[in-house]
Every structure is written in structure tokens, then in C-alpha cells.
Scaffold this motif. Sequence first.
Motif, mmCIF file in Angstrom:
data_model
loop_
_atom_site.group_PDB
_atom_site.id
_atom_site.type_symbol
_atom_site.label_atom_id
_atom_site.label_comp_id
_atom_site.label_asym_id
_atom_site.label_seq_id
_atom_site.Cartn_x
_atom_site.Cartn_y
_atom_site.Cartn_z
ATOM 1 N N ILE A 81 3.981 46.594 4.898
ATOM 2 C CA ILE A 81 4.413 46.740 6.288
ATOM 3 C C ILE A 81 4.700 45.365 6.882
ATOM 4 O O ILE A 81 5.742 45.143 7.496
ATOM 5 C CB ILE A 81 3.362 47.487 7.135
ATOM 6 N N GLU A 82 3.773 44.435 6.693
ATOM 7 C CA GLU A 82 3.958 43.085 7.252
ATOM 8 C C GLU A 82 5.157 42.373 6.629
ATOM 9 O O GLU A 82 5.893 41.669 7.310
ATOM 10 C CB GLU A 82 2.687 42.270 7.072
ATOM 11 N N LYS A 83 5.369 42.567 5.331
ATOM 12 C CA LYS A 83 6.471 41.909 4.638
ATOM 13 C C LYS A 83 7.827 42.412 5.137
ATOM 14 O O LYS A 83 8.729 41.623 5.406
ATOM 15 C CB LYS A 83 6.362 42.147 3.123
ATOM 16 N N HIS A 84 7.967 43.728 5.269
ATOM 17 C CA HIS A 84 9.265 44.315 5.589
ATOM 18 C C HIS A 84 9.503 44.557 7.079
ATOM 19 O O HIS A 84 10.649 44.687 7.508
ATOM 20 C CB HIS A 84 9.458 45.614 4.817
ATOM 21 N N TYR A 85 8.422 44.630 7.844
ATOM 22 C CA TYR A 85 8.571 44.979 9.260
ATOM 23 C C TYR A 85 7.904 43.971 10.184
ATOM 24 O O TYR A 85 7.711 44.242 11.360
ATOM 25 C CB TYR A 85 7.993 46.377 9.520
ATOM 26 N N GLY A 86 7.576 42.791 9.677
ATOM 27 C CA GLY A 86 6.882 41.782 10.464
ATOM 28 C C GLY A 86 7.603 41.398 11.743
ATOM 29 O O GLY A 86 6.973 41.135 12.765
ATOM 30 N N LYS A 87 8.918 41.397 11.715
ATOM 31 C CA LYS A 87 9.674 41.036 12.922
ATOM 32 C C LYS A 87 9.398 42.008 14.056
ATOM 33 O O LYS A 87 9.413 41.638 15.222
ATOM 34 C CB LYS A 87 11.159 40.967 12.634
ATOM 35 N N PHE A 88 9.110 43.269 13.720
ATOM 36 C CA PHE A 88 8.830 44.254 14.760
ATOM 37 C C PHE A 88 7.423 44.083 15.324
ATOM 38 O O PHE A 88 7.199 44.325 16.505
ATOM 39 C CB PHE A 88 9.028 45.672 14.224
ATOM 40 N N THR A 89 6.482 43.652 14.476
ATOM 41 C CA THR A 89 5.126 43.440 14.995
ATOM 42 C C THR A 89 5.117 42.250 15.939
ATOM 43 O O THR A 89 4.411 42.264 16.938
ATOM 44 C CB THR A 89 4.100 43.242 13.859
ATOM 45 N N LYS A 90 5.902 41.213 15.640
ATOM 46 C CA LYS A 90 5.972 40.048 16.531
ATOM 47 C C LYS A 90 6.559 40.434 17.881
ATOM 48 O O LYS A 90 6.063 40.028 18.928
ATOM 49 C CB LYS A 90 6.795 38.937 15.885
ATOM 50 N N SER A 91 7.604 41.247 17.861
ATOM 51 C CA SER A 91 8.236 41.700 19.096
ATOM 52 C C SER A 91 7.280 42.560 19.908
ATOM 53 O O SER A 91 7.139 42.384 21.116
ATOM 54 C CB SER A 91 9.502 42.501 18.765
ATOM 55 N N ALA A 92 6.609 43.491 19.235
ATOM 56 C CA ALA A 92 5.670 44.381 19.929
ATOM 57 C C ALA A 92 4.496 43.587 20.489
ATOM 58 O O ALA A 92 4.026 43.855 21.600
ATOM 59 C CB ALA A 92 5.172 45.467 18.977
ATOM 60 N N ARG A 93 4.034 42.606 19.726
ATOM 61 C CA ARG A 93 2.909 41.780 20.183
ATOM 62 C C ARG A 93 3.288 41.052 21.473
ATOM 63 O O ARG A 93 2.537 41.024 22.430
ATOM 64 C CB ARG A 93 2.509 40.798 19.084
ATOM 65 N N ARG A 94 4.462 40.493 21.513
ATOM 66 C CA ARG A 94 4.930 39.780 22.705
ATOM 67 C C ARG A 94 5.013 40.722 23.912
ATOM 68 O O ARG A 94 4.585 40.384 25.007
ATOM 69 C CB ARG A 94 6.290 39.141 22.423
ATOM 70 N N GLN A 95 5.557 41.916 23.695
ATOM 71 C CA GLN A 95 5.676 42.901 24.775
ATOM 72 C C GLN A 95 4.302 43.318 25.293
ATOM 73 O O GLN A 95 4.099 43.459 26.497
ATOM 74 C CB GLN A 95 6.452 44.125 24.299
ATOM 75 N N GLN A 96 3.356 43.533 24.365
ATOM 76 C CA GLN A 96 2.011 43.938 24.771
ATOM 77 C C GLN A 96 1.320 42.838 25.555
ATOM 78 O O GLN A 96 0.635 43.095 26.539
ATOM 79 C CB GLN A 96 1.178 44.325 23.546
ATOM 80 N N ILE A 97 1.490 41.603 25.130
ATOM 81 C CA ILE A 97 0.880 40.475 25.842
ATOM 82 C C ILE A 97 1.445 40.396 27.249
ATOM 83 O O ILE A 97 0.706 40.288 28.225
ATOM 84 C CB ILE A 97 1.091 39.144 25.078
#
Length: 120
Positions: A81-97
Motif C-alpha cells: 500500500i505504501e509503495k503504490h499509494y504513498g502519494k495518497f497517504t501524504k495528501s490525506a495526511r496534509r488534509q487531516q492536519i
Amino acid sequence: SFFAEITAGRHPNEMIFLRDGGKPWAKNDYVRPLASAAKIAKLPEDTVFYSLRHTYASQSLMAGMNVQLLAENMGTSVVMIEKHYGKFTKSARRQQIEASVPKLGLETGGVVTIGSRQQA
């Protein structure tokens, strides 16, 4: 409750989804029903299950789903998940913050990014 209903009375080793008449799905039996469903949903003609899986993963992460939970739901690893979708976790993390950071009642109009002030 959906799965409990459709598997009621079945042996644990039996397939969950069966074709009309009770036979298991063969390797490519999904192609025509998927194409029909994609057409009804106005999805691109080249829609395949992988694209639906990718959409599910990326949309789930952008909505803030926990990576471990997503990996379990998809039957894969957190590493994948982190390898293929890491860009989405970074975006979601920023939005949540940004959505959850305390506002402290401060005005936001005069905020300047460090290093962006023009020299006087």
C-alpha cells in the motif's frame, strides 16, 4: 449481514459467489457482466477490476482510512500500500492536519511562509 444471508447453510469451503444454477464462476466469466456494469455506470470501456481496486485504494486513503485496515481489506501488505499509494497517504495526511489543527482564535490573513517575505 449480507454475507451471513447469502452463505447461510453452506459449507465453509464453498464459494461465496456463484453463477445462476449454483456453479462457481470460471476464470473469465466476469468479463461481460463487468463491461455491462461499467457501461451502465458510464465508466470508460477499458475498465477492469484492477482499475476498480486502484480507485478503491486511492479514494480510501484520501478519505483518511488507516493503511493497516486498507491492507487487510485488500488482502495485501502495508508495504505494498505504501509503495503504490504513498502519494495518497501524504495528501490525506496534509488534509487531516489542516482540518484538525487547533485554530487558537488567531487571524489567518497575515500569515506568510518562512522565506517568502520580500527583502525591504
